[in-house]
Design an enzyme around this catalytic site. Sequence first.
Site, mmCIF file in Angstrom:
data_model
loop_
_atom_site.group_PDB
_atom_site.id
_atom_site.type_symbol
_atom_site.label_atom_id
_atom_site.label_comp_id
_atom_site.label_asym_id
_atom_site.label_seq_id
_atom_site.Cartn_x
_atom_site.Cartn_y
_atom_site.Cartn_z
ATOM 1 N N ILE A 136 -28.220 -58.934 -29.898
ATOM 2 C CA ILE A 136 -26.800 -59.231 -30.026
ATOM 3 C C ILE A 136 -26.162 -58.802 -28.705
ATOM 4 O O ILE A 136 -26.409 -57.697 -28.221
ATOM 5 C CB ILE A 136 -26.161 -58.502 -31.228
ATOM 6 C CG1 ILE A 136 -24.662 -58.826 -31.332
ATOM 7 C CG2 ILE A 136 -26.403 -57.006 -31.194
ATOM 8 C CD1 ILE A 136 -24.006 -58.241 -32.595
ATOM 9 N N SER A 137 -25.397 -59.698 -28.093
ATOM 10 C CA SER A 137 -24.812 -59.409 -26.784
ATOM 11 C C SER A 137 -23.749 -58.324 -26.884
ATOM 12 O O SER A 137 -23.169 -58.084 -27.950
ATOM 13 C CB SER A 137 -24.181 -60.671 -26.194
ATOM 14 O OG SER A 137 -25.156 -61.657 -25.935
ATOM 15 N N GLN A 138 -23.479 -57.680 -25.739
ATOM 16 C CA GLN A 138 -22.428 -56.668 -25.692
ATOM 17 C C GLN A 138 -21.085 -57.306 -26.047
ATOM 18 O O GLN A 138 -20.860 -58.503 -25.811
ATOM 19 C CB GLN A 138 -22.374 -56.044 -24.311
ATOM 20 C CG GLN A 138 -21.918 -56.992 -23.213
ATOM 21 C CD GLN A 138 -22.201 -56.446 -21.832
ATOM 22 O OE1 GLN A 138 -23.283 -56.682 -21.285
ATOM 23 N NE2 GLN A 138 -21.256 -55.742 -21.268
#
Length: 205
Positions: free
Chosen positions: A51-53
């Site tokens: 999951i991206s920042q």
Amino acid sequence: MLEVQLRQRGIRDERVLAAMTRVPRHEFIAAPYRDQAYDDNPLPIGCSQTISQPYIVALMVELLSLEPEHTVLEIGTGSGYQTALLAELSRHVYSIERHAELAAQADTILQRLAYSNITILVGDGTAGLPALAPFDAIIVSAAAPEFPGTLFEQLRESGRLVVPVGPIEGQQLELITKQAGIPVFTREVSCRFVPLIGEKGYPTG
């Protein structure tokens, strides 16, 4: 997260910021990493995916300039977190995930959170969803090796495509707008995503 990671770094769309206050990011994070849910870094979600920042997610969603009547195609459901944000901002989200396990997990969480305007499909996201095109916006959550022409063709006129493009080692996040049927490119920031796997992306393995 809202003030330091987003506002101070240039996220200005109030609808996006409001959506990120409503969607509980921790619900999409596995228990061992839940205490890091709002930190400024990507986290593993299984199947060698992340999951991206929060900042990258907010930037990509902001670049779409979504309106409540829009229909969105998301390539890479992942945890379902970005899917929820898109659902907060648009009429309907069609999301394609190649990992059946991740698709099922995301669908369970999104149903628990009572989202009713999301359709999750398992398949090759690089092919898009031509049967339901055109879309007002398309967002790709993995690195394409080159301009994704197949997805661009599925955009409505004046539609927006946000995608990281480049080699596996590092990419440029690009906003591609359809103007008179022609792609108009705007390069945003350097980034690093997992590779987009599929017929029109990187080969498996």
